[in-house]
Design an enzyme around this catalytic site. Sequence first.
Site, mmCIF file in Angstrom:
data_model
loop_
_atom_site.group_PDB
_atom_site.id
_atom_site.type_symbol
_atom_site.label_atom_id
_atom_site.label_comp_id
_atom_site.label_asym_id
_atom_site.label_seq_id
_atom_site.Cartn_x
_atom_site.Cartn_y
_atom_site.Cartn_z
ATOM 1 N N ARG A 18 -2.699 3.662 5.693
ATOM 2 C CA ARG A 18 -4.072 4.135 5.963
ATOM 3 C C ARG A 18 -4.903 3.062 6.662
ATOM 4 O O ARG A 18 -5.633 3.353 7.606
ATOM 5 C CB ARG A 18 -4.774 4.566 4.675
ATOM 6 C CG ARG A 18 -4.242 5.860 4.099
ATOM 7 C CD ARG A 18 -4.941 6.203 2.810
ATOM 8 N NE ARG A 18 -4.781 5.091 1.862
ATOM 9 C CZ ARG A 18 -5.599 4.813 0.872
ATOM 10 N NH1 ARG A 18 -6.671 5.556 0.664
ATOM 11 N NH2 ARG A 18 -5.378 3.808 0.068
ATOM 12 N N ASN A 36 -4.815 9.513 1.423
ATOM 13 C CA ASN A 36 -3.572 9.821 0.731
ATOM 14 C C ASN A 36 -3.693 11.182 0.063
ATOM 15 O O ASN A 36 -4.769 11.557 -0.400
ATOM 16 C CB ASN A 36 -3.275 8.776 -0.350
ATOM 17 C CG ASN A 36 -2.754 7.483 0.221
ATOM 18 O OD1 ASN A 36 -2.262 7.430 1.338
ATOM 19 N ND2 ASN A 36 -2.869 6.421 -0.551
#
Length: 95
Positions: A18, A36
């Site tokens: 990320r 996520n």
Amino acid sequence: MQVIKLLISGKVQGVGYRRWFEKLAIALKLNGYVKNLPTGEVEAVVVGNETVISRLITHCYTGSTCAHVTQIDVTQIEQKNLEQISEYTDFKILR
């Protein structure tokens, strides 16, 4: 202006994916978010130029150093009005 939703599968959680994605999206001047999912996948919504988004998607298969991307599902999100697009004024990681 295009809005794309990406569902990225593989070893993409717990490997800095990320953060890597956020840095690339900001460098490419794209807006949206990355987060996520409980399924072990990463979801991203990206707003920007179609050519730039295509470049981002190509880089997504490489990802962060320890990541291993096995699949990316791409869905174009239809925007009925510009107000929906304007909610994405930057790029961020959602937790």
